[in-house]
Design an enzyme around this catalytic site. Structure first.
Site, mmCIF file in Angstrom:
data_model
loop_
_atom_site.group_PDB
_atom_site.id
_atom_site.type_symbol
_atom_site.label_atom_id
_atom_site.label_comp_id
_atom_site.label_asym_id
_atom_site.label_seq_id
_atom_site.Cartn_x
_atom_site.Cartn_y
_atom_site.Cartn_z
ATOM 1 N N SER A 302 -1.732 -48.572 -31.459
ATOM 2 C CA SER A 302 -3.054 -48.225 -31.043
ATOM 3 C C SER A 302 -3.483 -47.943 -29.733
ATOM 4 O O SER A 302 -3.131 -46.535 -29.429
ATOM 5 C CB SER A 302 -3.837 -49.622 -31.458
ATOM 6 O OG SER A 302 -5.236 -49.453 -31.633
ATOM 7 N N ASP A 313 0.596 -34.685 -25.087
ATOM 8 C CA ASP A 313 0.043 -33.441 -25.792
ATOM 9 C C ASP A 313 -0.758 -32.712 -24.447
ATOM 10 O O ASP A 313 -0.507 -31.435 -24.564
ATOM 11 C CB ASP A 313 -1.094 -33.854 -26.437
ATOM 12 C CG ASP A 313 -0.770 -34.010 -27.972
ATOM 13 O OD1 ASP A 313 0.290 -34.094 -28.459
ATOM 14 O OD2 ASP A 313 -1.767 -34.413 -28.901
ATOM 15 N N LYS A 327 -0.669 -47.077 -35.525
ATOM 16 C CA LYS A 327 -1.867 -47.381 -35.997
ATOM 17 C C LYS A 327 -2.967 -46.456 -35.132
ATOM 18 O O LYS A 327 -3.150 -46.497 -34.032
ATOM 19 C CB LYS A 327 -2.193 -49.044 -35.581
ATOM 20 C CG LYS A 327 -3.694 -49.322 -35.681
ATOM 21 C CD LYS A 327 -4.147 -50.702 -35.385
ATOM 22 C CE LYS A 327 -5.329 -50.739 -35.711
ATOM 23 N NZ LYS A 327 -6.457 -50.047 -35.045
#
Length: 459
Positions: A302, A313, A327
């Protein structure tokens, strides 16, 4: 007032505070339903009323209206996905108490598997951690009573109790043939200390175990301490997110922002796939641009996956370890009358590249398995995609991520993994080595262009 939560599908013996996520509250004025929809709703409500009356009048034991309504609401919410649920007055009150940063319990995150309470991970510096609990341990008895037949909530309630009160649990580790053993513990107040740090040579090691209101202040203090301690010798940071089940989204955003100067961190999309919120980095890098290695594993879930995905990224950090939990959903806490509340999944979140990690997880750039210590078979860990009713991933990857995709699941390892941050922590050693190697490479003196060699031959 609504609150939003993004955390892993684990109940904790300390019932780690459900942590609010920054997201839009539900609409206060829902669209008017069409006549056809009204008719369908009326039939459905009539069916519910019929069943309710028959159970109340004919069930073998007398049930109160409140019991039946609560059971119906719980069934409706838990049937949606693994993270939606109903909070009665006691649960909601306890959740509000937990947000103050102190909880009573043993200090382990658990789930239910095949009727047994399964340990996801022990929390650092708690009775469970000191007693040697390991990820994958199965709790079969609590104070001499079998746990089979109990719900996860009931099992957790039995393991909780007054601070200072002893408790006995029977634990089975590894394969079924392994003899269970008894563990005696004493319940304690668990105080939230989500950030710890120390110097590993000339590398700053920062372990984040959860995302609560204390995480960002703890991170800032840890970085400041390491900078003062190491000075100009500081060559980089290892940020350890292993076994971090998640927490507050705004804290995850803040932590990621601490390492970024610009760019997107995470965005959320609701039912219609429309972006509901977007969080971008602000100027200023707490670590002054030094290299970062982020450690992750199957217990990273999460909010910790938000940080890992954002730094990966944005090419700000190298991710090392194993595939994360997966999640990628956001829950909203909606208060109800009589100090009750409901927790319902309202959105998915997306990394800066637009990928959802729901049921997939984040793939590390460098896959490094943890060292194994004891000769005890270890059951493979569960992922978000293994949970019954888990949401599907609505953005299946078209191209491979930066890291290599995980190989097929290997057979259960014949040993238990080393404790994160310990002297036997092989993943940490590899992360430190990577930073040291990068630093040495940068220090190499510039070489002049090579001159062509002239070879003379006798003619």
């Amino acid at each position: 007032m609504t609150q939003k939560f993004a955390y892993a599908a684990f109940m904790s013996l300390v019932l780690m505070a459900p942590l609010p996520v920054l997201a839009q509250p539900p609409s206060a004025s829902p669209a008017k339903a069409s006549p056809a929809r009204d008719s369908v709703d009326e039939r459905a409500l009539n069916l519910f009323s019929e069943v309710f009356e028959r159970v109340r009048g004919q069930y073998v034991e007398k049930m109160t209206d409140e019991q039946l309504v609560k059971a119906a609401i719980e069934g409706m919410l838990t049937s949606l996905d693994p993270h939606s649920s109903f909070l009665d007055t006691a649960d909601f009150t306890e959740m509000q108490v937990q947000t103050r940063g102190e909880f009573g319990g043993l200090g382990i995150e658990v789930t239910l598997e095949n009727g047994y309470v399964k340990v996801i991970s022990p929390i650092d510096d708690t009775p469970a951690a000191r007693a040697g609990f390991q990820s994958g341990d199965l709790i079969t008895q609590i104070d001499g009573e079998p746990v089979q037949g109990l719900s996860l909530k009931q099992a957790v309630e039995r393991m909780r109790g007054p601070v200072g009160q002893p408790i006995k649990v029977m634990v089975r580790r590894g394969v079924a043939e392994t003899a269970p053993f008894e563990v005696n513990l004493t319940r304690e107040v668990i105080k939230s200390q989500p950030v710890k740090s120390r110097a590993e040579g000339d590398v700053g090691y920062i372990r984040i175990t959860g995302f609560s209101r204390q995480t960002q202040p703890g991170l800032e203090k840890a970085v400041q301490t390491l900078q003062q301690q190491l000075g100009n010798r500081l060559i980089g940071y290892v940020v350890d997110l292993r076994n971090n089940p998640g927490g507050l989204l705004d804290q995850a955003v803040s932590v990621a922002d601490s390492f970024l100067d610009k760019g997107n961190i995470v965005s959320t999309r609701g039912r219609d796939g429309v972006e509901t919120q977007r969080f971008d980095a602000t100027a200023g890098d707490l670590t002054k641009g030094l290299p970062i290695v982020v450690l992750v594993n199957g217990g990273s879930a999460s909010a910790s996956e938000i940080v890992a995905g954002a730094l990966q990224d944005q090419h700000r950090a190298v991710l090392m370890g194993t595939q994360t939990f997966g999640k990628g959903s956001v829950q909203t806490i909606m208060p109800l009358p009589d100090q009750k509340a409901m927790k319902i999944t309202t959105a998915r979140y997306y990394t800066p590249s637009g990928r959802s990690i729901q049921a997939l997880g984040v793939t590390p750039d460098i896959t490094v398995e943890q060292a194994k210590l004891e000769q005890v078979a270890q059951a493979p860990g569960r992922k978000e995609s293994d949970l019954r009713g888990a949401l599907s991933n609505d953005t299946p990857p078209k191209d491979a991520p930066r890291g290599q995709p995980p190989a097929a699941a290997p057979a259960p390892a014949p040993a238990a993994p080393a404790v994160p941050g310990s002297a036997e922590d092989y993943q940490l050693r590899r992360a430190v080595d990577l930073l040291v190697g990068t630093s040495l490479f940068r220090q190499l003196p510039a070489q002049p262009p090579a001159q062509p060699r002239i070879t003379k031959t006798a003619g």
